[in-house]
Design an enzyme around this catalytic site. Structure first.
Site: not given
Length: 789
Positions: A689, A732
Site C-alpha cells: 500500500s 488508515k
C-alpha cells in the site's frame, strides 16, 4: 528322610568291617542312628544290596559331589556313613525297597573295586566331645529353636518335640535335628564332616535360625491371608443374612434400590431412542455385575453421564427484538455488524421456530469485546452461556472425548459443557479458535468440522457416549484474532464477522460509559471522589496506549483509580479531577507518540497511510537523489513486498522520461543514485500500500516540486501507472484524521470502504479517488510557485 531313632546301644552291637561296598548317593546325606528308605530299579545297586544282605548287611553311604553325573571314586566326599540293611522288600516290577539304619561316620581310605560296584577300605570316625557349660548352653538353645520349628512347620509331627528331649548324646541330637530340617546337600555334608560336636552344633544352629525365619515369615503371610479370607467370608455370610431378612420383611437391598433408581431416572431423562437402548443394555449389564468388580464403577459413571445430559431440556428463547437490541446496546458500544446479525437471527427464529442455530466467527484484534459480546448475546436471547478456550488444545479427545476402554475416560468438552449448562440449546462460545494445535494425538480442528457443520451436528457422536447427540439447537460462536491459521474447511463452515478496532471517539465513549464506572467500583471509589476529563482520556488513548482494543486503556484507568484510592486511604479526601497535565503524576512519561502532519511542504517527502494490528498510523517516505550511476538504495527495515513497490515506483518514474512531462530530466537515473528511506527504521514494515507514496516522493525529488504537507495517500501501483485497491481503509482514514491531515488520496475501487468510516470523520476530510498515478500527482504535487496544480 528320617523315620525313627535307634539307641546308641543298638548301633554298638554291629562291628563295621574294614572293607565295605560303597553306595553313592546324589540326593542327600545319611546321618548315624537314623533310618532312611531307598527304592531303586538300578541293577548295579540291586546287585550291591543283594550281596551285602547275604553277608554282614553293612554298606557305606557316601554323598556325591555336585555336578558329578556318574559314580566314581573322585566324585565321592571323603566322609560318609556306615548303614545297616534293616529291611528289604523285592517288588513284582523287579525293583526293591530297602530301609537302612545309620551306624557311624566313616572315612574313605582306599578304593579296592570299581566293577560291578564300588568297594573301599574305610575307617570308623568317632565324635570328639568335651562336656562343658558352653556345650550345655548350645544344646539347650538348639533344642528350643528346633521345637519352635516343629510348631511352625506343617510337615513335622509334634512328637519330634518329645523325641529331642530324650536324646542324651549331643552329637546324636545334632544329627537328628539336621535330618529333619531343609538343608542343601553341601550344608548337610558340612554337618556330617563336623567331627567336633561343639562345631557341629554351632553350624547347625545357624541353619536352624535361617529355617525358623523363613517359617515365621510364611506363618505371618498365611495368617494375613487367612484373616482376609475370614473377613470376606464373614461379610458374605452377613450380606446373605441381610438379604434373607430384607426378603422376609418385603424390603429390597441397597443394590436393588440403586438399580431401580437408575431405571426410573432413565425413564424420566427422555433419552433419544438410541441412547435409551444403550442405557437399558448397560443397566442390565450393571445389574448382573458384582459391586466389587472393576467394571462396576465404569458402567455406573457412564450411566450417570447418559442420564444427566439435557437430551430434551431447552430454555425458551426471548424473541423480543426490541428488548434484545436494548440489552446489546446496554452492554456494548458500537459493534453494529454483530448486533444486526443477532437481531436478524431473532427475526428469522420468530418466523421459523425450528431453524438451525447459526455458526458465527468473530474475528478482530485483542480487546475488542469478542468474548464479552458473546455473553451479552446469551443474555439477550435468554440462553445459558458456555465458554471453552481452544487456545493450545492439541488432542482430538478434548473435543470428541476418550473411548471407555481407557482408564479415567471422560466425554469431550462439548458434552461436558452441555451437562454444565443443563440445556440442549445454550450459546456455546469456542474462544481462540485460531490458536488450535496439532500433534500425534490428532487434529482438534478436524474434530470441530462435525461440530460446526449444521448439516452434520444433529448426530454428533462423542467417543465416550458412543451414541448420537443433537447439537443443531446450539448456537455456536467462535472467536479469533486472525483467520489465516484457521483451516479452510473449518473456516468455510462459519460466517465470519469482523470486529475492527475502535476509533478514538468510540474509545472515549466506551471509557466514559463502561470502563471508568467499572474501575471506580472495583477500586472502592465513589463517582464524586474521582473524575477523569475527556481530554485526559484522549491523551491516555493517544500517548499511553497503542491498541485496537480496550484492555490497556482499562488498565491505565485502573492505575489512576488505585493511586486515588491510596490518597483517600491516607486521609486525603478531596475529590480528584484528572486533567491532561496531571497524567504524568499518575502514569509517568508518555509512552507513544503518533506521527502528525509536517509543518511545511517539502520536496521528496510524502505522507503515507499504514495499517497495524493496533490500528492505523501515518508514515513518511523520503526520497533523494545523489550523484552516482543509477543505483537504488532502500532503508528503513522494509519487507520484500515494500522493496518491490519501491522498484516499481522507480521504474515507473524512469518510464516518464520518454514523455513530455514538464520538469522531469531524461537522464536523471544515469547521473544519480536514488535513496528511498522510511523513518522509524527499527520497526519492520511491509505491504504494497505504500507504492503510491513512494512514487509521489520520488517524482517530487526528481522534479523539485514539493508535496503538500496536509495530504495522505495509500494504494498499490503498477508499472503502467495504475493504482490498485488495498485494505485497512477505515483505520488508515482514522489515522489521517488523527494526524491533522486535510485530504486523503485513495484508490478508486476503495471508495465503497468509506461506509465503515464514522460520518464525523468523513465530513472533516476531503477524499480524492484515483485510478492512475497521474491523478495522484496532480492532487499531491505543487508547482514551482508552491501552488497545487
Amino acid at each position: 528322610m528320617a523315620i525313627a531313632q535307634e539307641t546308641k546301644e543298638t548301633v554298638d552291637k554291629f562291628r563295621i568291617p574294614e572293607e565295605l561296598p560303597i553306595l553313592p548317593n546324589s540326593e542327600g546325606v545319611v546321618y548315624p542312628s537314623l533310618i532312611v528308605p531307598l527304592a531303586t530299579t538300578d541293577e548295579k545297586v540291586i546287585k550291591l544290596i543283594d550281596e551285602a544282605a547275604a553277608g554282614d548287611k553293612i554298606i557305606g553311604f557316601f554323598a556325591q559331589r555336585p555336578g558329578s553325573k556318574e559314580a566314581s571314586p573322585d566324585s565321592l566326599h571323603s566322609i560318609g556313613t556306615a548303614v545297616l540293611i534293616a529291611r528289604m522288600l523285592k517288588l513284582p516290577d523287579s525293583s526293591i525297597r530297602v530301609f537302612f539304619q545309620g551306624l557311624s561316620r566313616i572315612g574313605l581310605k582306599e578304593v579296592t573295586q570299581v566293577e560291578p560296584y564300588l568297594k573301599a577300605k574305610v575307617e570308623v570316625i568317632e565324635d570328639k566331645l568335651e562336656k562343658t557349660t558352653e556345650l550345655e548352653a548350645l544344646v539347650r538353645n538348639l533344642t528350643g529353636l528346633f521345637q519352635r520349628v516343629v510348631e511352625l512347620a506343617p510337615n513335622l509331627p509334634n512328637e519330634l518335640n518329645i523325641a529331642v528331649l530324650n536324646i542324651p548324646h549331643p552329637g546324636s541330637l545334632a544329627d537328628f535335628i539336621a535330618a529333619h530340617i531343609n538343608l542343601k546337600l553341601e550344608e548337610g555334608q558340612e554337618i556330617l564332616e563336623a567331627i567336633e560336636v561343639v562345631e557341629r552344633i554351632k553350624k547347625l544352629t545357624t541353619f536352624v535360625n535361617r529355617e525358623l525365619e523363613v517359617l515365621e515369615l510364611g506363618s505371618k503371610i498365611q495368617s494375613q491371608a487367612k484373616e482376609e479370607m475370614t473377613r470376606a467370608q464373614r461379610e458374605f455370610y452377613l450380606r446373605e443374612q441381610l438379604k434373607a431378612i430384607q426378603k422376609e420383611l418385603g424390603e429390597a437391598d441397597e443394590r436393588t434400590l440403586e438399580i431401580n433408581e437408575l431405571r426410573e431416572k432413565i425413564a424420566e431423562a427422555s433419552l433419544s431412542p438410541q441412547a435409551n437402548k444403550e442405557a437399558e443394555r448397560e443397566l442390565d449389564r450393571l445389574a448382573k455385575m458384582p459391586p466389587a468388580a472393576a467394571e462396576y464403577t465404569v458402567s455406573r459413571t457412564y450411566l450417570d453421564w447418559l442420564i444427566n445430559l439435557p437430551w430434551s431440556k431447552s430454555t425458551e428463547d426471548n424473541l423480543d427484538i426490541v428488548r434484545a437490541s436494548g440489552v446489546l446496546d446496554e452492554d456494548h458500544y458500537n459493534l453494529n455488524k454483530v448486533k444486526e446479525r443477532i437481531l436478524d437471527y431473532l427475526a428469522v427464529r420468530k418466523l421459523k421456530p425450528d431453524m438451525k442455530g447459526p455458526i458465527l466467527c468473530f474475528v478482530g484484534p485483542p480487546g475488542t469485546g469478542k468474548t464479552s459480546v458473546g455473553q451479552s448475546i446469551a443474555r439477550a436471547l435468554g440462553r445459558k452461556f458456555v465458554r471453552i478456550s481452544l487456545g493450545g488444545i492439541r488432542d482430538e479427545a478434548d473435543i470428541r472425548g476418550h473411548r471407555r476402554t481407557y482408564v479415567g475416560a471422560l466425554p469431550g468438552r462439548i458434552i461436558q459443557g452441555l451437562r454444565r449448562a443443563e440445556s440442549n440449546n445454550p450459546l456455546f462460545m469456542l474462544d481462540e479458535i485460531d490458536k488450535l494445535g496439532v500433534d500425534f494425538r490428532g487434529d482438534p480442528a478436524a474434530a470441530l468440522l462435525e461440530v460446526l457443520d449444521p448439516e452434520q451436528n444433529s448426530s454428533f457422536v462423542d467417543h465416550y457416549l458412543d451414541v448420537p447427540f443433537d447439537l443443531s439447537k446450539v448456537m455456536f460462536i467462535t472467536t479469533g484474532n486472525i483467520v489465516d491459521p484457521i483451516p479452510p474447511a473449518l473456516l468455510d463452515r462459519m460466517e465470519v464477522i469482523e470486529l475492527p478496532g475502535y476509533t478514538e471517539d468510540e474509545k472515549l465513549h466506551i471509557a466514559k460509559k463502561f470502563l471508568i464506572p467499572k474501575q471506580l467500583n472495583e477500586n472502592g471509589l465513589a463517582p464524586q471522589q474521582l473524575a477523569i476529563g475527556d481530554e485526559a482520556v484522549l491523551v491516555i488513548i493517544r500517548n499511553y496506549t497503542r491498541e485496537a482494543g480496550l484492555r490497556n486503556l482499562e488498565r491505565e484507568i485502573g492505575a489512576i483509580c488505585r493511586k486515588v484510592a491510596r490518597q483517600v486511604a491516607e486521609g486525603e479526601g478531596e475529590p480528584s479531577m484528572v486533567s491532561p497535565d496531571k497524567l504524568h503524576d499518575y502514569l509517568g512519561a508518555k509512552r507513544f507518540h503518533y506521527q502528525i502532519a509536517e509543518e511545511a511542504d517539502e520536496v521528496g517527502v510524502a505522507t503515507g497511510l499504514a495499517w497495524t494490528p493496533t490500528g492505523g498510523d501515518v508514515i513518511f517516505v523520503e526520497a533523494t537523489l545523489v550523484p552516482g550511476k543509477g543505483n537504488l538504495t532502500l532503508t528503513g527495515k522494509l519487507g520484500d513486498v515494500m522493496q518491490e513497490s519501491a522498484r516499481a515506483a522507480l521504474t515507473y518514474t524512469r518510464s516518464l522520461t520518454r514523455s513530455e512531462v514538464a520538469g522531469l530530466p531524461r537522464s536523471f537515473y544515469e547521473d544519480n543514485d536514488v535513496h528511498i528511506h522510511v523513518p522509524a527504521g527499527a520497526i519492520p514494515k511491509d505491504g504494497p500500500s505504500a507504492g503510491i507514496t513512494m512514487a509521489v516522493a520520488l517524482i517530487s525529488a526528481v522534479t523539485g516540486r514539493s508535496v503538500s504537507k496536509d495530504i495522505g495517500m495509500t494504494g498499490e501501483i503498477t508499472l503502467r501507472g495504475k493504482i490498485f485497491p488495498v485494505g485497512g481503509i477505515r483505520d488508515k482514514v482514522l489515522a489521517a484524521h488523527r494526524a491533522g491531515l486535510r485530504k486523503v488520496i485513495l484508490p478508486k475501487e476503495n471508495e465503497k470502504d468509506l461506509e465503515e468510516v464514522p460520518q464525523q470523520v468523513k465530513e472533516e476530510l476531503q477524499f480524492v479517488f484515483a485510478d492512475r498515478i497521474d491523478e495522484a500527482l496532480e492532487a499531491a504535487l505543487k508547482d514551482s510557485r508552491g501552488a497545487l496544480e
